[in-house]
Design a protein around this motif. Structure first.
Motif, PDB file in Angstrom:
ATOM      1  N   ILE A 258       0.858  -1.185   0.000  1.00  0.00           N
ATOM      2  CA  ILE A 258       0.000   0.000   0.000  1.00  0.00           C
ATOM      3  C   ILE A 258       0.897   1.238   0.000  1.00  0.00           C
ATOM      4  CG2 ILE A 258      -2.063  -0.977   1.113  1.00  0.00           C
ATOM      5  CD1 ILE A 258      -1.048   0.067   3.798  1.00  0.00           C
ATOM      6  N   VAL A 259       0.392   2.327  -0.556  1.00  0.00           N
ATOM      7  CA  VAL A 259       1.136   3.587  -0.573  1.00  0.00           C
ATOM      8  C   VAL A 259       0.187   4.690  -0.112  1.00  0.00           C
ATOM      9  CG1 VAL A 259       2.266   5.282  -2.072  1.00  0.00           C
ATOM     10  CG2 VAL A 259       2.757   2.860  -2.372  1.00  0.00           C
ATOM     11  N   THR A 260       0.651   5.483   0.832  1.00  0.00           N
ATOM     12  CA  THR A 260      -0.204   6.547   1.382  1.00  0.00           C
ATOM     13  C   THR A 260      -0.284   7.739   0.426  1.00  0.00           C
ATOM     14  OG1 THR A 260       1.619   7.729   2.436  1.00  0.00           O
ATOM     15  CG2 THR A 260       0.559   5.976   3.739  1.00  0.00           C
ATOM     16  N   GLU A 261      -1.104   8.672   0.804  1.00  0.00           N
ATOM     17  CA  GLU A 261      -1.118   9.979   0.136  1.00  0.00           C
ATOM     18  C   GLU A 261       0.249  10.651   0.358  1.00  0.00           C
ATOM     19  OE1 GLU A 261      -3.466  12.909   2.402  1.00  0.00           O
ATOM     20  OE2 GLU A 261      -3.464  11.448   4.033  1.00  0.00           O
ATOM     21  N   PRO A 262       0.593  11.695  -0.421  1.00  0.00           N
ATOM     22  CA  PRO A 262       1.836  12.435  -0.125  1.00  0.00           C
ATOM     23  C   PRO A 262       1.739  13.047   1.273  1.00  0.00           C
ATOM     24  CG  PRO A 262       0.958  13.053  -2.289  1.00  0.00           C
ATOM     25  CD  PRO A 262      -0.091  12.208  -1.617  1.00  0.00           C
ATOM     26  N   LEU A 263       2.797  12.858   2.068  1.00  0.00           N
ATOM     27  CA  LEU A 263       2.734  13.272   3.479  1.00  0.00           C
ATOM     28  C   LEU A 263       3.408  14.616   3.713  1.00  0.00           C
ATOM     29  CD1 LEU A 263       3.729   9.782   4.938  1.00  0.00           C
ATOM     30  CD2 LEU A 263       1.424  10.771   4.906  1.00  0.00           C
ATOM     31  N   GLY A 264       4.104  15.095   2.696  1.00  0.00           N
ATOM     32  CA  GLY A 264       4.882  16.323   2.881  1.00  0.00           C
ATOM     33  C   GLY A 264       6.238  15.961   3.472  1.00  0.00           C
ATOM     34  N   MET A 323       0.578  -1.234   9.411  1.00  0.00           N
ATOM     35  CA  MET A 323       1.287   0.051   9.275  1.00  0.00           C
ATOM     36  C   MET A 323       0.949   0.983  10.439  1.00  0.00           C
ATOM     37  SD  MET A 323       0.957   2.837   6.198  1.00  0.00           S
ATOM     38  CE  MET A 323      -0.633   3.483   6.707  1.00  0.00           C
ATOM     39  N   THR A 324      -0.341   1.038  10.821  1.00  0.00           N
ATOM     40  CA  THR A 324      -0.717   1.984  11.880  1.00  0.00           C
ATOM     41  C   THR A 324      -0.331   1.465  13.268  1.00  0.00           C
ATOM     42  OG1 THR A 324      -2.959   1.152  11.639  1.00  0.00           O
ATOM     43  CG2 THR A 324      -2.522   3.287  10.707  1.00  0.00           C
ATOM     44  N   GLU A 325      -0.123   0.142  13.356  1.00  0.00           N
ATOM     45  CA  GLU A 325       0.416  -0.384  14.625  1.00  0.00           C
ATOM     46  C   GLU A 325       1.854   0.119  14.807  1.00  0.00           C
ATOM     47  OE1 GLU A 325       1.266  -4.722  16.540  1.00  0.00           O
ATOM     48  OE2 GLU A 325      -0.050  -4.649  14.789  1.00  0.00           O
ATOM     49  N   ILE A 326       2.588   0.157  13.712  1.00  0.00           N
ATOM     50  CA  ILE A 326       3.992   0.599  13.779  1.00  0.00           C
ATOM     51  C   ILE A 326       4.084   2.120  13.796  1.00  0.00           C
ATOM     52  CG2 ILE A 326       6.213   0.540  12.552  1.00  0.00           C
ATOM     53  CD1 ILE A 326       5.202  -2.235  11.447  1.00  0.00           C
ATOM     54  N   PHE A 327       3.276   2.755  12.962  1.00  0.00           N
ATOM     55  CA  PHE A 327       3.279   4.224  12.876  1.00  0.00           C
ATOM     56  C   PHE A 327       1.870   4.732  13.207  1.00  0.00           C
ATOM     57  CE2 PHE A 327       6.522   2.969   9.659  1.00  0.00           C
ATOM     58  CZ  PHE A 327       7.629   3.609  10.200  1.00  0.00           C
ATOM     59  N   PRO A 328       1.517   4.834  14.508  1.00  0.00           N
ATOM     60  CA  PRO A 328       0.152   5.266  14.859  1.00  0.00           C
ATOM     61  C   PRO A 328      -0.172   6.641  14.287  1.00  0.00           C
ATOM     62  CG  PRO A 328       1.402   4.576  16.813  1.00  0.00           C
ATOM     63  CD  PRO A 328       2.357   4.566  15.684  1.00  0.00           C
ATOM     64  N   GLN A 329       0.866   7.451  14.046  1.00  0.00           N
ATOM     65  CA  GLN A 329       0.619   8.799  13.515  1.00  0.00           C
ATOM     66  C   GLN A 329       0.031   8.764  12.097  1.00  0.00           C
ATOM     67  OE1 GLN A 329       3.514   7.203  14.198  1.00  0.00           O
ATOM     68  NE2 GLN A 329       5.296   8.465  13.736  1.00  0.00           N
ATOM     69  N   LEU A 330       0.005   7.552  11.465  1.00  0.00           N
ATOM     70  CA  LEU A 330      -0.554   7.464  10.104  1.00  0.00           C
ATOM     71  C   LEU A 330      -2.001   6.969  10.106  1.00  0.00           C
ATOM     72  CD1 LEU A 330       2.432   6.069   7.989  1.00  0.00           C
ATOM     73  CD2 LEU A 330       1.537   8.399   8.086  1.00  0.00           C
ATOM     74  N   ALA A 331      -2.614   6.904  11.285  1.00  0.00           N
ATOM     75  CA  ALA A 331      -3.978   6.334  11.368  1.00  0.00           C
ATOM     76  C   ALA A 331      -4.943   7.030  10.422  1.00  0.00           C
ATOM     77  CB  ALA A 331      -4.483   6.404  12.805  1.00  0.00           C
ATOM     78  N   GLY A 332      -4.809   8.333  10.260  1.00  0.00           N
ATOM     79  CA  GLY A 332      -5.768   9.049   9.397  1.00  0.00           C
ATOM     80  C   GLY A 332      -5.285   9.212   7.961  1.00  0.00           C
ATOM     81  N   ALA A 333      -4.111   8.677   7.649  1.00  0.00           N
ATOM     82  CA  ALA A 333      -3.552   8.920   6.303  1.00  0.00           C
ATOM     83  C   ALA A 333      -4.359   8.163   5.248  1.00  0.00           C
ATOM     84  CB  ALA A 333      -2.086   8.487   6.261  1.00  0.00           C
ATOM     85  N   ARG A 334      -4.624   8.841   4.135  1.00  0.00           N
ATOM     86  CA  ARG A 334      -5.349   8.192   3.043  1.00  0.00           C
ATOM     87  C   ARG A 334      -4.416   7.218   2.316  1.00  0.00           C
ATOM     88  NH1 ARG A 334      -6.107  12.651  -0.237  1.00  0.00           N
ATOM     89  NH2 ARG A 334      -4.476  11.879  -1.619  1.00  0.00           N
ATOM     90  N   ILE A 335      -4.982   6.102   1.900  1.00  0.00           N
ATOM     91  CA  ILE A 335      -4.201   5.153   1.090  1.00  0.00           C
ATOM     92  C   ILE A 335      -4.543   5.441  -0.374  1.00  0.00           C
ATOM     93  CG2 ILE A 335      -3.750   2.710   0.578  1.00  0.00           C
ATOM     94  CD1 ILE A 335      -2.873   3.591   3.414  1.00  0.00           C
ATOM     95  N   ASP A 336      -3.527   5.777  -1.148  1.00  0.00           N
ATOM     96  CA  ASP A 336      -3.764   6.130  -2.559  1.00  0.00           C
ATOM     97  C   ASP A 336      -3.566   4.955  -3.506  1.00  0.00           C
ATOM     98  OD1 ASP A 336      -4.486   8.687  -2.019  1.00  0.00           O
ATOM     99  OD2 ASP A 336      -2.607   9.627  -2.662  1.00  0.00           O
ATOM    100  N   TYR A 337      -2.738   3.984  -3.118  1.00  0.00           N
ATOM    101  CA  TYR A 337      -2.449   2.843  -4.013  1.00  0.00           C
ATOM    102  C   TYR A 337      -2.467   1.543  -3.219  1.00  0.00           C
ATOM    103  CZ  TYR A 337      -0.446   6.182  -7.386  1.00  0.00           C
ATOM    104  OH  TYR A 337      -0.247   7.220  -8.266  1.00  0.00           O
TER     105      TYR A 337
END
Ligand SMILES: Cc1cc2nc3c(=O)[nH]c(=O)nc-3n(C[C@H](O)[C@H](O)[C@H](O)COP(=O)(O)OP(=O)(O)OC[C@H]3O[C@@H](n4cnc5c(N)ncnc54)[C@H](O)[C@@H]3O)c2cc1C
Length: 427
Positions: A258-264, A323-337
């Motif tokens: 999976i690949v998230t949205e651009p995070l900046g 992924m969110t277990e490892i990086f909880p800060q990505l819980a709200g990140a959109r998955i683009d791919y």
């Protein structure tokens, strides 16, 4: 959410190489347009051979355009096991081939000016349990003492400077491993093969192969036949029923990303400040990296299932939870791919290359194909040119999968998967 590989979607659009008439004959016909086939086509054409490559889909449609884009050092089995199995000298030769393979990818990007974000970002092999940290320390000693390869042990507290997560218990850093944009690399290698004189025919599957009495082959394809002095099978996990010999020797395992949205840039740097390639030190692990446009790519086996659109979505859900277990800060990140692909594993977990009655092959890279497919493609071009010693995998045989009546359909994978997951829990 797109269900196509990020790497193919964000690579420059390539010319349509389908619908061209096949020539009557060629010195070399390559079947399969992934990194193995493209590298053989490129290197054989540079030696002056007339080369025709047929690809049943598009260049990079197999694993070569679907992977984690990690071009990492290291052999497919633990180095200590390689020494036990093959002896010190042969294990070192194999180990060095895997190292030289990364150098070859870099050389090609420079020689052919392939703009594909090749960066020696370094790979972190990560301990998911305190006990795994001891394994990594032992591996560091083994690599230094017996393979002359310097790696760096990082403790849990050292890891704070490397990963925005407290999940791991330490790591082994290999500074020489590289990341790249594999969609751009595959496209660039295809262009380079054409510049060297190779013809590429997309959407044209080889459907049959007949050996001629005086030597050479007739290759039947969906769009005509072609005579060839030499043929290379570069179909790996995508070998179809026209390749039964290989299908009996490979176990094809789905792997998903999976690949998230651009995070900046700032958020991406919080996650992986030094842009390392992360690989969990487990049997059924995950692999993680940033993309050049600051997304997080998170891959893994997720489920022991083949890749298809429905299966990829199910696996994507599992990967998002991990992924969110490892990086909880990505819980709200959109998955683009989300996508998946098939990885070719040999029974002895080492790649195989050689020749059977004039048919050359190289496959079974066990998840290390970005660099090894490129490297072995060149080795096969050398072998075809009368230099069998160029094959670092010579003499290793290519064992059949020892399951009665096995023909490439790995019905037993969920059982194998359960076994390896349990092993990860216990060990
Ligand atoms: C999800 C995933 C993640 C991975 N991550 C990594 C990674 O980070 N690093 C790494 O080193 N490796 C990774 N790998 C493995 C790596 O991608 C492969 O080992 C490598 O790409 C194999 O290259 P190849 O050219 O041999 O095969 P492929 O790229 O699979 O190419 C085979 C080609 O043959 C074609 N074909 C099949 N039959 C025919 C026919 N009859 N006629 C014509 N064409 C035919 C197929 O369409 C296909 O394009 C990953 C693989 C997957 C699936």
């Amino acid at each position: 959410m797109k269900q196509i590989p990020y790497w193919l979607d964000t690579a420059p659009r390539r010319p349509d190489r389908s619908g061209k008439p096949l020539p009557e004959s060629a010195d070399v016909v390559v079947i399969g347009g992934g990194l193995t086939g493209l590298s053989t086509a490129y290197h054989a054409a540079r030696k002056g051979a007339s080369v025709v490559l047929v690809e049943k889909d598009q260049i990079g449609a197999g694993a070569s355009g679907r992977n984690g884009s990690m071009c990492t050092q290291g052999i497919t089995i633990p180095p200590g096991e390689a020494r036990k199995r093959y002896g010190q000298e042969r294990a070192l030769e194999l180990y060095n081939a895997f190292r030289d393979a990364v150098d070859l990818v870099e050389d090609l990007t420079l020689r052919e000016q392939i703009d594909c974000d090749f960066t020696r970002a370094g790979r972190l092999g990560l301990a998911c349990k305190p006990k795994h940290f001891e394994h990594l320390q032992a591996k560091q000693r083994e690599l230094a003492e017996n393979f002359g390869h310097e790696t760096v042990v990082l403790s849990k507290s050292d890891l704070r400077a490397e990963i925005g997560s407290d999940y791991y218990h330490g790591a082994l850093l290999d500074p020489l491993s590289a990341g790249l944009h594999v969609g751009k690399f595959v496209g660039g290698l295809a262009d380079a093969a054409e510049r060297a004189g190779a013809e590429i025919h997309e959407r044209n599957a080889a459907t049959g192969l007949t050996r001629l009495p005086g030597g050479g082959f007739v290759v039947e394809t969906m769009h005509g036949t072609i005579r060839a002095k030499q043929v290379m099978a570069a179909t790996d996990a995508y070998s179809d029923k026209s390749m039964p010999w290989f299908r009996k020797r490979l176990i094809n395992v789905g792997s998903f990303i999976i690949v998230t949205e651009p995070l900046g840039e700032a958020r991406a740097k919080e996650l992986i400040p030094n842009g390392r390639l992360l690989v969990a030190h487990k049997n059924v692990g995950h692999y993680v990296r940033l993309t050049p446009d600051n997304r997080l790519a998170f891959g893994g086996r997720a489920r022991f299932a083949p890749s298809n659109p429905a299966s990829d979505l199910k696996s994507g859900d599992i990967l998002k939870r991990e992924m969110t277990e490892i990086f909880p800060q990505l819980a709200g990140a959109r998955i683009d791919y989300v996508w998946g692909g098939m990885v070719g594993f040999s029974w002895d977990r080492i790649p195989h290359a050689g020749e059977i009655d004039g048919l050359y092959y190289s496959m079974g890279y066990c998840g290390h194909g970005v660099q090894m497919a490129t490297y072995m493609g060149r080795a096969v071009a050398e072998m075809m040119d009368g230099k069998p010693e160029a094959n670092p995998l010579r003499g290793l045989g290519f064992p059949k999968v020892p399951v009665p009546f096995y023909n490439g359909t790995a019905w037993f994978l969920p059982f194998g998967g359960a076994y390896y997951k349990a092993k990860d829990r216990w060990s």
